[in-house]
Design an enzyme around this catalytic site. Structure first.
Site, PDB file in Angstrom:
ATOM      1  N   GLY A   1     111.778 -51.822  25.448  1.00  0.00           N
ATOM      2  CA  GLY A   1     110.758 -51.125  25.072  1.00  0.00           C
ATOM      3  C   GLY A   1     110.079 -50.690  26.378  1.00  0.00           C
ATOM      4  O   GLY A   1     109.949 -51.258  27.313  1.00  0.00           O
TER       5      GLY A   1
ATOM      6  N   GLU B   1     107.196 -49.662  27.420  1.00  0.00           N
ATOM      7  CA  GLU B   1     105.827 -50.270  27.950  1.00  0.00           C
ATOM      8  C   GLU B   1     106.006 -51.748  28.280  1.00  0.00           C
ATOM      9  O   GLU B   1     105.390 -52.277  29.334  1.00  0.00           O
ATOM     10  CB  GLU B   1     104.913 -49.919  27.096  1.00  0.00           C
ATOM     11  N   SER B   2     106.755 -52.385  27.355  1.00  0.00           N
ATOM     12  CA  SER B   2     106.967 -53.821  27.717  1.00  0.00           C
ATOM     13  C   SER B   2     107.910 -54.008  28.869  1.00  0.00           C
ATOM     14  O   SER B   2     107.725 -55.165  29.576  1.00  0.00           O
ATOM     15  CB  SER B   2     107.556 -54.572  26.466  1.00  0.00           C
TER      16      SER B   2
ATOM     17  N   GLY C   1     117.030 -48.473  31.799  1.00  0.00           N
ATOM     18  CA  GLY C   1     115.809 -48.887  32.371  1.00  0.00           C
ATOM     19  C   GLY C   1     115.293 -48.700  33.715  1.00  0.00           C
ATOM     20  O   GLY C   1     114.463 -49.372  34.199  1.00  0.00           O
ATOM     21  N   ALA C   2     116.215 -47.863  34.217  1.00  0.00           N
ATOM     22  CA  ALA C   2     115.805 -47.319  35.551  1.00  0.00           C
ATOM     23  C   ALA C   2     114.441 -46.851  35.639  1.00  0.00           C
ATOM     24  O   ALA C   2     113.818 -47.008  36.907  1.00  0.00           O
ATOM     25  CB  ALA C   2     116.951 -46.618  36.267  1.00  0.00           C
TER      26      ALA C   2
ATOM     27  N   ASP D   1     111.785 -47.270  33.796  1.00  0.00           N
ATOM     28  CA  ASP D   1     110.726 -47.936  33.790  1.00  0.00           C
ATOM     29  C   ASP D   1     110.564 -48.824  34.739  1.00  0.00           C
ATOM     30  O   ASP D   1     109.438 -49.259  35.249  1.00  0.00           O
ATOM     31  CB  ASP D   1     110.962 -48.960  32.489  1.00  0.00           C
TER      32      ASP D   1
END
Length: 324
Positions: free
Chosen positions: A45, A47-48, A259-260, A262
């Site tokens: 996620g 934001e998470s 994920g990079a 974020d």
């Protein structure tokens, strides 16, 4: 539905994020999703992920969102709490499931991702669930374009959160985080495009800005104070009214690129919250991203503060690469 139960007397958060957190199941590295039989469980996620990155770097962080009253939801909340993220305002919905993300992991070819989020608890986020006390005292509120694209009610809730952040005097950071499986380019432009100009800090990929019909100079003219662009060559620039700074990516062996973005956001925003100059904020973002892409899940590589300091020293050639 109910709020996740935690002790009363909630501490004031430095950062508030709001969005969807899903259970992530990642296939064993190198095996195509359709052939995989072994999976690793984690949380996904946008934001998470940012909340986790900032929490590990020492910032008190609160996550707002919704999960189902199911094993997946309990697993998600447990992992967030394990990183000291405040989930006391998380809504547990007994009538809707927690979203699920399935994907494989390959360092050298396209990654297949399957989202199972239709009708999820997260998509039922509503504006009336967000109150002023949730962001009271926060220095930063971080959101992405994914949340308003989940549903009409989640879009309205995002607009409400922006109002609450402004009323609380918090900075707003916004990452469009375009995912075309959530909607057509036209819908992204109509729903997410207008939100770019409402942020203090934007963090967007070069391709995302092109899709949304925006540019860094245009965002600054619209009132954004800090426009960060992640370029196709993996470098990043930060532009303000005072100038532009550039940071190349740190070259590392990448195991999984997911994920990079974020991770970069977490490192950059941590620098902003710490009062670092923009060149150091960019370097921190690049370092956190470089650590994350060397691991399989979105969050495994997110460092603590000491880990970030060591990584920066190593990447810049100022320290031994082995910590003894």
């Amino acid at each position: 539905m109910s709020y996740e139960e935690q002790p009363r007397g909630r501490p004031v958060p430095e950062v508030v994020t709001c969005g969807e957190a899903m259970l992530l199941m990642v296939a064993e590295p190198g095996v195509p999703l359709e052939r995989a039989t072994v999976f690793r469980r984690s949380v996904a996620g946008a934001e998470s992920n940012v909340a986790t990155g900032l929490a590990r770097l020492g910032h008190h962080t609160r996550w707002l969102g919704r999960v189902g009253d199911d094993p997946s939801g309990r697993s998600v909340l447990a992992q967030l709490r394990a990183d000291a993220i405040d989930t006391s305002y998380a809504v547990v919905d007994p009538s809707a499931p927690t979203g699920l993300l399935l994907r494989d992991s390959h360092p050298a070819r396209a990654i297949d991702v399957q989202y199972h989020r239709a009708g999820s608890a997260a998509s039922r986020l509503t504006a009336d669930e967000l109150t002023a006390e949730m962001v009271e005292g926060a220095r930063l509120v971080h959101i992405t374009g994914i949340t308003p694209m989940l549903s009409d009610s989640a879009h309205t809730a995002t607009l409400r959160l922006l109002e609450l952040a402004r009323a609380a005097g918090a900075m707003v950071s916004f990452d469009p985080n375009v995912r075309l499986k959530l909607g057509t380019p036209e819908r992204w432009r109509s729903v997410v495009g207008p939100l770019l100009g409402q942020a203090d800090i934007t963090l967007a990929g070069e391709d995302e800005l092109e899709l949304l019909g925006a540019t860094a100079p245009g965002l600054l003219a619209a009132g954004v104070t800090t426009a960060v662009v992640k370029h196709r060559d993996k470098s990043a620039t930060c532009s303000t009214a005072d100038g532009t700074w550039r940071q190349d990516a740190f070259r590392v062996p990448a195991a999984d690129p997911v994920g990079a973005g974020d991770a970069f956001a977490a490192g950059f925003l941590s620098g902003v919250l710490s009062g670092a100059p923009y060149d150091r904020c960019l370097a921190a973002g690049a370092a956190v991203a470089a650590l994350v892409v060397q691991c399989t899940t979105d969050t495994d590589g997110l460092p603590d503060r000491q880990g970030l300091v060591r990584a920066l020293s190593s990447f810049m050639g100022a320290a031994e690469t082995v910590h003894r």
